[in-house]
Design an enzyme around this catalytic site. Sequence first.
Site, PDB file in Angstrom:
ATOM      1  CD  GLU A 142      52.096 -81.692 -41.671  1.00 30.94           C
ATOM      2  OE1 GLU A 142      51.224 -82.482 -42.074  1.00 30.94           O
ATOM      3  OE2 GLU A 142      53.081 -81.347 -42.368  1.00 30.94           O
ATOM      4  CG  ASP A 164      48.342 -89.827 -43.020  1.00 33.22           C
ATOM      5  OD1 ASP A 164      47.171 -89.965 -42.644  1.00 33.22           O
ATOM      6  OD2 ASP A 164      48.753 -88.775 -43.500  1.00 33.22           O
TER       7      ASP A 164
END
Length: 813
Positions: A780, A548
């Site tokens: 996460e 990302d």
Amino acid sequence: MTSTTGRRSARSRIKSSGTEDNDHLNSGNLKSIPKLRKHNARNNTSSILNLNLNLKVLLGFGVFTFLIALFLIYRLVNFTGDVDDKIRRLVTPFPSPKLADLPMFQGEHKESLYWGTYRPNVYVGIRARVQQSLIGGMMWIGVKDGRYFVRHVCQDSDELKKYGWTSHNGRDYGHQVIIDQEMTLETSFLKYRGKNSGYGGDWVVRSDVRTEIINDEKQRIGHLFFYLADEGNNALSLGRGVVDVHESSCLASGSREDVGNWQLHLKSANDLEVHYSGFKTPHIHNLSDLLQETLGDQVRRFGRLQLPDTSDDSANILVFQITARIPFSFDIAFLSGSGFDSSNVEERVSSLTGTQLKDKLSNKENELDDKFINCFNTSGKLDSNTVTVGKAAIGNLLGGIGYFYGESKISLPTNINAKSGNNFISYWPAELYTAVPSRPFFPRGFLWDEGFHQLLIWRWDIYICLDIVGHWLDLMNVDGWIPREQILGAEALSKVPAEFVLQHPTNGNPPTLFLVLRGKETNTYFWHGRDSLIIHELNPKTLSSGFDDYPRASHPSEEERHLDLRCWMFLAADCMHSISELFAEKIELGKKYSLTSKLLSDFELLNKMHFDNSHGTYFDFGNHSEKVRLVWQLVEDSNGFPSRKLVREVSKEPVLGLVPHIGYISLFPMIWRIIPSKSWVLGKQLDIISNKSILWTEFGLRSLGKTSSMYMKRNTEHDPPYWRGPIWMNMNYLILSSLHHYSKEDGPYRERAENIYNDLRSNLIRTVVKNYQQTGYFWEQYDQKTGKGKGARVFTGWTSLVLLIMAEGFSEC
């Protein structure tokens, strides 16, 4: 891929959910509590094949068709044919038999996995692996600050103290603990195949409700709702048990082609009151809204929080309200079969409920414990608290496996004008059996994540693993591409804003499959999808890489060389070479893979293209400037009105060269063992890993070094740093695996690699275990300064790799 307005991170593609929809439940006064009524309260998985699988073969299986179809991928992007042909190719399946139809996935294997907890987006959900299934699920009324709220779909706004599978074997057993304010709900799922069972067997859900503290009358009463719904819109019949619970335990019945006649039964030793509602609607994913509207109307009209005991004609959804004083428990048993004998039914229900169910659940838990020890060799290595967290890691990953059916929406290339006027075309209808990263945030398939999921799942159940990989490969189109994010069916679509649904056919994800084009220079590679025209991002994201916002060259171009992609390509070629050796007739093809593998692992060539002597490590190459920042400027919107926005400003022109950002990407040559164990370059990588001013923390390795100009920098006004500092378990696992490898290799850095390995392993285990014990969740990512969980919680996904770290499961890598 361009930036999208309002995106908090590259993964934050979820519809916002609040509690406003529940407010109308509280608009009426609770004038009375319904009077409580008394209610009387073959797992033969055969061995399909013997397969000694290692990491290379597993990942190679995932990329098998990639290299074969490489020239087709090139054709996709550079195709010059007519528009209709371009569009048609996007949605044409790869011309090969479906892997899901292979004999190894049929028969006993297929039936053994027919029913399951395959609806990860809801707290309790059951369905079959079939397009139009009979689905079951549970809702309940939560009480917070004196107000009622319906709980059904997993969402952070519910603010549950804890939920998740403490145990799950992926096939026929699971146990889940849910803590909602002062109420604790434990649910157990069991599948059983007796001699009279229909296809797929019978199943049962046990619910235990208790509370430690009761502050008011509202919290003394529990309201749970179990429902059955037929996705094929077949009518469901009410049983006698909803009229007189003393006379019969049967709540509902029906018939389907797959399982034959079926019945649903309720059993409990407690005083229960049962009410029901029947609905006829194809929009099963809106069931929460239907229940809220019905209960709200009942509260407003009668002051009672209970279903009205009415049903639409030919209802395909039946909801049963089970009300009792806490504590209480009950069993919901589903019987399948071609016909029912009354005495036989009673015997079958008894075998699936009450004390017999308790014994079966206990046996399953003991079997799971034994398998856990055998699979992960934890006996004597881990303390009891760590083992508990490890069991929850594999349990949540297996319990989060879902089954989806639907059509992906594919974005049309900008140079194609579709005759329909739409900017997308629908993929062919397809099924997907897959693990999911996160039940509340990402309850759908992600290609990038799936490869990491399978590192754990194949060790637990190789047949489930191969089935999942086969389903993914069946999604490949004629040009060798698979949509990297799978949003299939109404339930999955209900969790994703429309602007994030489209999938882009020029972009792909590692590591299960790789979709890339070669770079301009021979044997170089770059990720596609970066936007060279973006003005609102500090560094244009590289979503297709999976990393990302990890900083790449400041100015995207076709001159880029991406280090991680080169290493993924080496892995793919090496895997294909290993696989080709299994087939004598593929010797010539294997030689080509071998040559590609040797070329990409050429240490001198790698260093020439990506190594920086001054830093002693590896970097991307591209058109780059370090003099880039975000500044506030007045920018006209689409209506011509000025607004204050953060805009990218470049104060020094970019030049072609290595991109000086040390982080996870820099370690890829070490991760895939391309660096010789005796090379001084390996020593430099160990320096970087162990340096507290670069990557090392007492909680794990940072994703980006503190020395980077992009360290912990926001990418836009709304995008906090994602892969720019926080600790990620998937990459720490790969780095740890590499350290383990070098600690066993002869060379001057063997002992140092071992010491770093031991310290890093301890840090990672401690971080995850501590967070799980404190919060009840896996996260996460983890904060590099405090070690606290960040990002999405209830993110088992690749964070579950902590179990392999505990078990030191690296020998296959």
